[in-house]
Design a protein around this motif. Structure first.
Motif, PDB file in Angstrom:
ATOM      1  N   GLN A 118       0.834  -1.200   0.000  1.00 40.50           N
ATOM      2  CA  GLN A 118       0.000   0.000   0.000  1.00 40.50           C
ATOM      3  C   GLN A 118       0.875   1.259   0.000  1.00 40.50           C
ATOM      4  O   GLN A 118       1.697   1.443   0.906  1.00 40.50           O
ATOM      5  N   ASP A 119       0.741   2.071  -1.028  1.00 32.69           N
ATOM      6  CA  ASP A 119       1.404   3.380  -1.111  1.00 32.69           C
ATOM      7  C   ASP A 119       2.919   3.311  -1.263  1.00 32.69           C
ATOM      8  O   ASP A 119       3.601   4.332  -1.105  1.00 32.69           O
TER       9      ASP A 119
ATOM     10  N   GLN B 180      10.291   3.382  -7.400  1.00 33.02           N
ATOM     11  CA  GLN B 180       9.460   3.234  -8.598  1.00 33.02           C
ATOM     12  C   GLN B 180      10.013   4.065  -9.746  1.00 33.02           C
ATOM     13  O   GLN B 180      10.046   3.612 -10.901  1.00 33.02           O
TER      14      GLN B 180
ATOM     15  N   SER C 132       7.259   0.819 -12.656  1.00 34.71           N
ATOM     16  CA  SER C 132       6.064   0.421 -11.918  1.00 34.71           C
ATOM     17  C   SER C 132       5.780  -1.071 -11.991  1.00 34.71           C
ATOM     18  O   SER C 132       4.834  -1.549 -11.358  1.00 34.71           O
TER      19      SER C 132
ATOM     20  N   ASP D  67       2.068  -0.120  -6.328  1.00 36.87           N
ATOM     21  CA  ASP D  67       1.053  -0.002  -5.282  1.00 36.87           C
ATOM     22  C   ASP D  67       0.029  -1.127  -5.406  1.00 36.87           C
ATOM     23  O   ASP D  67      -0.206  -1.671  -6.484  1.00 36.87           O
ATOM     24  N   THR D  68      -0.584  -1.447  -4.284  1.00 35.97           N
ATOM     25  CA  THR D  68      -1.622  -2.474  -4.236  1.00 35.97           C
ATOM     26  C   THR D  68      -2.884  -1.900  -3.605  1.00 35.97           C
ATOM     27  O   THR D  68      -2.842  -0.862  -2.938  1.00 35.97           O
TER      28      THR D  68
ATOM     29  N   GLN E 104       1.626  -2.137   5.769  1.00 32.27           N
ATOM     30  CA  GLN E 104       1.883  -0.751   6.153  1.00 32.27           C
ATOM     31  C   GLN E 104       2.151  -0.569   7.644  1.00 32.27           C
ATOM     32  O   GLN E 104       3.016   0.219   8.042  1.00 32.27           O
TER      33      GLN E 104
END
Length: 334
Positions: free
Chosen positions: A26-27, A42, A47, A52-53, A79
Motif C-alpha cells: 500500500q502506497d 518506482q 512500476s 502499489d496495491t 503498512q
C-alpha cells in the motif's frame, strides 16, 4: 544513514543486483511508503518492479506467495504490523508451509516488511508488537533490527533467503536512537557509529545475535527498541550488564545467549510486547533449559502491560529505563 535510508539502500542494492526482486504494498510506489522507505524506487526501477496495491493484506501476501513459488523474490510491505491479521491464513497456511508441503519442490523466498511497535501515538491499531505470533509458526523466520547498519545487512540477507522472513521495523528507531526516555531529544543516527552504513552490498547473517554491551553482572536479552532502553538502564543504574541484541528473533542465536548467561549467572529479558505469552516466555524457558545450573537468581522479565494497547498512557505501557533497572536490581539481589 537513518534506518529508513538504510532499508531503502538495501532494497535498491537488491533490485539492482537481481531483477527478480520486486517491491509492492500500500502506497509504496508513487508515494514512497507511509514512512518513505521505498521513496524513489518506482522512479528508478519502474512500476512493474515497485508498485502499489489495493488495501488488501490477504491479497498482497497471497500474490507474494505465488510470485515466490514462480521464482521471483518479492518484498511485500504491510503498512503497519497491526494490519497483518487479514493475511494470517496466507502467511501461516501458505508461505510458511510451501516448502514442506511440496517436499522441497517449491521454496518461498518472500520477505514481508512490517513497521512495528509504538512511540508515534498511533493507538491500538498502529502500535502493536506481534513478533511472538510469528515465532510460533514453523517455517517462518522473524527478524527485528535495532540500528541502521544491522537493518540493511539483515534485509539483504532476508531477501536472499529461500524461506519466508517476517521483517519487523521498530518505528521509534526509524530516524535515530534515543536515550531510553520519551521526553529527551533524539540523537541523529549520523552522530552514532551504527549510522555509518556502507552504500553497497553486505550481509548481516540471519540467526546471529550481537553483544552490544559487554558486562559481567547479568545478561540482558532484548531486540529492537528495547536494546536502547536496556542500555539506558545499565548506564543510569551503574550495573555492569551484558546486553545481547537478538536481531534474528527466530530462529535465534542460542549459542550466544547460553554463553552470556553461563558467564554472568543472571538473566533479564526485555521486550515491548505484552508479557503473557510474549517471546520473553520462550527465552525464559530456553535459558532455564540450557543454563539452569549456572543461574544464581530467578530470570526476570520486563514487558508491556497485559492489556489492550493504551493510547493515552502509551509511555507508561512501554518498559522504560526505571522499570528495567529495577529488574536488574532484583536479579542481583536474588
Amino acid at each position: 544513514m537513518t534506518m529508513i535510508q538504510a532499508l531503502r539502500s538495501a532494497l535498491d542494492v537488491m533490485m539492482e543486483r537481481d531483477d527478480k526482486v520486486v517491491v509492492f504494498g500500500q502506497d509504496v510506489g508513487y508515494f514512497g511508503g507511509v514512512f518513505r522507505v521505498t521513496e524513489g524506487l518506482q522512479a528508478k526501477y519502474g512500476s512493474s518492479r515497485c508498485f502499489d496495491t489495493p488495501i488488501n493484506e490477504g491479497g498482497i501476501v497471497g500474490a507474494a506467495v505465488g510470485m515466490a513459488a514462480y521464482g521471483l523474490r518479492p518484498v511485500a510491505e504491510i503498512q503497519f504490523a497491526d494490519y497483518f491479521y487479514p493475511a494470517s491464513d496466507q502467511i501461516v497456511s501458505e508461505a510458511a508451509r510451501l516448502r514442506y508441503r511440496s517436499a522441497g519442490d517449491f521454496t518461498c523466498p518472500l520477505t514481508i516488511r512490517m513497521p512495528c511497535g509504538g512511540g508515534i501515538y498511533g493507538g491500538q491499531t498502529h502500535s502493536q508488537s506481534p513478533e511472538a505470533l510469528f515465532t510460533h509458526v514453523c517455517g517462518l523466520r522473524t527478524v527485528m533490527p535495532s540500528n541502521p547498519y544491522d537493518a540493511k545487512g539483515l534485509l539483504i540477507a532476508a531477501i536472499e533467503c529461500d524461506d519466508p522472513v517476517i521483517f519487523l521495523e521498530p518505528k521509534r528507531l526509524y530516524n535515530g536512537p534515543f536515550d531510553g526516555h520519551h521526553d529527551r531529544p533524539v540523537v541523529p543516527w549520523s552522530k552514532h557509529e551504527l549510522g555509518n552504513v556502507p552504500e553497497g552490498y553486505y550481509r548481516v547473517p540471519l540467526e546471529s545475535a550481537a553483544v552490544v554491551r559487554p558486562g559481567t553482572q547479568l545478561t540482558v536479552l532484548a531486540y529492537g527498541t528495547m536494546v536502547w532502553v536496556s542500555q539506558a538502564a545499565a548506564q543510569e543504574s551503574g550495573i555492569d550488564a551484558e546486553i545481547i541484541d537478538l536481531r534474528s528473533i527466530w530462529p535465534m542465536d542460542l549459542d550466544a545467549v547460553v554463553a552470556s548467561v553461563q558467564k554472568t549467572g543472571r538473566c533479564v529479558i526485555v521486550h515491548e510486547a505484552t508479557k503473557t505469552s510474549g517471546f520473553g516466555a520462550e527465552l525464559c524457558a530456553l535459558v532455564q533449559e540450557h543454563c539452569f545450573y549456572h543461574l544464581e537468581a530467578p530470570i526476570e522479565r520486563v514487558a508491556g502491560w497485559d492489556t489492550p494497547y493504551p493510547h493515552a498512557t502509551e509511555w507508561a505501557y512501554f518498559p522504560g529505563p526505571d522499570r528495567v533497572a529495577a529488574a536488574f536490581r532484583r536479579a542481583l539481589e536474588g
